[in-house]
Scaffold this motif. Sequence first.
Motif, PDB file in Angstrom:
ATOM      1  N   UNK A  22     -16.862 -23.935  10.152  1.00 47.14           N
ATOM      2  CA  UNK A  22     -16.293 -22.525   9.715  1.00 47.14           C
ATOM      3  C   UNK A  22     -14.911 -21.741  10.615  1.00 47.14           C
ATOM      4  N   UNK A  23     -14.448 -21.041  10.124  1.00 44.95           N
ATOM      5  CA  UNK A  23     -12.955 -21.044  10.158  1.00 44.95           C
ATOM      6  C   UNK A  23     -12.825 -19.866  11.042  1.00 44.95           C
ATOM      7  N   UNK A  24     -11.643 -19.241  11.801  1.00 43.81           N
ATOM      8  CA  UNK A  24     -12.026 -19.058  12.758  1.00 43.81           C
ATOM      9  C   UNK A  24     -12.335 -17.286  12.182  1.00 43.81           C
ATOM     10  N   UNK A  25     -12.432 -16.211  12.767  1.00 47.85           N
ATOM     11  CA  UNK A  25     -12.725 -15.181  12.490  1.00 47.85           C
ATOM     12  C   UNK A  25     -11.293 -14.119  12.504  1.00 47.85           C
ATOM     13  N   UNK A  26     -11.664 -12.896  11.610  1.00 50.11           N
ATOM     14  CA  UNK A  26     -10.209 -12.175  11.998  1.00 50.11           C
ATOM     15  C   UNK A  26      -9.701 -12.192  12.939  1.00 50.11           C
ATOM     16  N   UNK A  82      -9.227 -23.768   4.477  1.00 51.05           N
ATOM     17  CA  UNK A  82      -9.299 -22.572   3.903  1.00 51.05           C
ATOM     18  C   UNK A  82      -7.557 -22.199   4.622  1.00 51.05           C
ATOM     19  N   UNK A  83      -7.237 -21.257   4.383  1.00 52.30           N
ATOM     20  CA  UNK A  83      -5.929 -20.672   5.338  1.00 52.30           C
ATOM     21  C   UNK A  83      -5.933 -19.462   5.643  1.00 52.30           C
ATOM     22  N   UNK A  84      -5.821 -18.868   7.278  1.00 53.06           N
ATOM     23  CA  UNK A  84      -5.639 -17.987   7.174  1.00 53.06           C
ATOM     24  C   UNK A  84      -3.981 -17.061   6.600  1.00 53.06           C
ATOM     25  N   UNK A  85      -3.571 -16.285   6.198  1.00 53.37           N
ATOM     26  CA  UNK A  85      -1.642 -16.033   6.263  1.00 53.37           C
ATOM     27  C   UNK A  85      -2.362 -14.016   6.459  1.00 53.37           C
ATOM     28  N   UNK A  86      -1.256 -14.307   8.240  1.00 47.80           N
ATOM     29  CA  UNK A  86      -1.601 -13.031   8.995  1.00 47.80           C
ATOM     30  C   UNK A  86       0.026 -12.366   8.565  1.00 47.80           C
ATOM     31  N   UNK A  87       0.579 -11.177   8.466  1.00 45.72           N
ATOM     32  CA  UNK A  87       1.560 -10.557   8.350  1.00 45.72           C
ATOM     33  C   UNK A  87       1.354  -9.133   9.285  1.00 45.72           C
ATOM     34  N   UNK A  88       2.602  -9.566  10.016  1.00 44.51           N
ATOM     35  CA  UNK A  88       2.596  -8.275  11.708  1.00 44.51           C
ATOM     36  C   UNK A  88       3.249  -7.568  10.681  1.00 44.51           C
ATOM     37  N   UNK A  89       3.933  -6.006  10.907  1.00 46.05           N
ATOM     38  CA  UNK A  89       4.672  -5.630  10.474  1.00 46.05           C
ATOM     39  C   UNK A  89       4.933  -4.618  11.604  1.00 46.05           C
ATOM     40  N   UNK A  90       6.343  -5.081  12.788  1.00 49.63           N
ATOM     41  CA  UNK A  90       6.194  -4.421  13.428  1.00 49.63           C
ATOM     42  C   UNK A  90       8.175  -4.297  13.705  1.00 49.63           C
ATOM     43  N   UNK A  91       8.786  -3.354  13.762  1.00 51.58           N
ATOM     44  CA  UNK A  91      10.587  -3.080  14.044  1.00 51.58           C
ATOM     45  C   UNK A  91      11.039  -3.605  12.867  1.00 51.58           C
ATOM     46  N   UNK A  96       5.259 -13.542   8.507  1.00 50.59           N
ATOM     47  CA  UNK A  96       3.979 -13.965   8.441  1.00 50.59           C
ATOM     48  C   UNK A  96       3.831 -15.418   8.265  1.00 50.59           C
ATOM     49  N   UNK A  97       2.770 -15.962   9.108  1.00 51.33           N
ATOM     50  CA  UNK A  97       2.005 -16.618   9.750  1.00 51.33           C
ATOM     51  C   UNK A  97       1.142 -17.383   9.000  1.00 51.33           C
ATOM     52  N   UNK A  98       0.899 -18.886   8.268  1.00 52.41           N
ATOM     53  CA  UNK A  98      -0.061 -19.318   7.361  1.00 52.41           C
ATOM     54  C   UNK A  98      -0.686 -20.852   8.291  1.00 52.41           C
ATOM     55  N   UNK A  99      -1.423 -20.569   8.548  1.00 57.91           N
ATOM     56  CA  UNK A  99      -2.111 -21.640   9.976  1.00 57.91           C
ATOM     57  C   UNK A  99      -3.626 -21.879   8.739  1.00 57.91           C
ATOM     58  N   UNK A 100      -4.157 -23.366   9.678  1.00 58.65           N
ATOM     59  CA  UNK A 100      -5.292 -23.751   9.121  1.00 58.65           C
ATOM     60  C   UNK A 100      -6.129 -23.219   9.414  1.00 58.65           C
ATOM     61  N   UNK A 101      -7.696 -22.370   9.238  1.00 64.59           N
ATOM     62  CA  UNK A 101      -8.302 -21.540   9.621  1.00 64.59           C
ATOM     63  C   UNK A 101      -9.360 -21.970  11.315  1.00 64.59           C
ATOM     64  N   UNK A 102      -9.739 -23.427  10.342  1.00 67.59           N
ATOM     65  CA  UNK A 102     -10.683 -23.902  11.594  1.00 67.59           C
ATOM     66  C   UNK A 102      -9.662 -24.747  12.386  1.00 67.59           C
ATOM     67  N   UNK A 103      -8.478 -25.632  12.321  1.00 63.78           N
ATOM     68  CA  UNK A 103      -8.017 -25.694  13.633  1.00 63.78           C
ATOM     69  C   UNK A 103      -6.805 -24.948  14.166  1.00 63.78           C
ATOM     70  N   UNK A 104      -6.269 -24.375  13.233  1.00 64.83           N
ATOM     71  CA  UNK A 104      -5.323 -23.432  13.721  1.00 64.83           C
ATOM     72  C   UNK A 104      -3.458 -24.067  13.887  1.00 64.83           C
TER      73      UNK A 104
END
Length: 114
Positions: A22-26, A82-91, A96-104
């Motif tokens: 199972x991958x990480x949840x959001x 699977x992989x997570x692509x997380x983009x955070x908008x600030x300042x 964007x951080x891309x990491x493996x969904x199960x191991x991080x």
Amino acid sequence: MIKIIVPILIVFISVVYIYQQNPMVTGEAVVHSVELMQKSSKEWGSFISPMDLSELEGLGPDNVNATLNIREGLWYRLLNRKQWEVTIKFKGNEPTVVFEATTGKLLDLYGPLN
């Protein structure tokens, strides 16, 4: 006969175990991406300094985009990696951080980092 069946059975069980991980949840993915941005990593190289993310505490959900994708490549598709692509908008930045969904494990980091 048993010498052939046992290795095939072991390989089959291993592939099924790897496939069903199972991958990480959001929420976990967003928290993990912030942790990856905060600490400097040997994988990033010495030219990237840890980011100051103190403004993220009051950030709304419309400033965070998290996408779960299947990794590129035949081997990754067969094993359902699977992989997570997380983009955070600030300042005004959108790292964007891309990491493996199960191991991080960090796979890629792009966008404005300073």
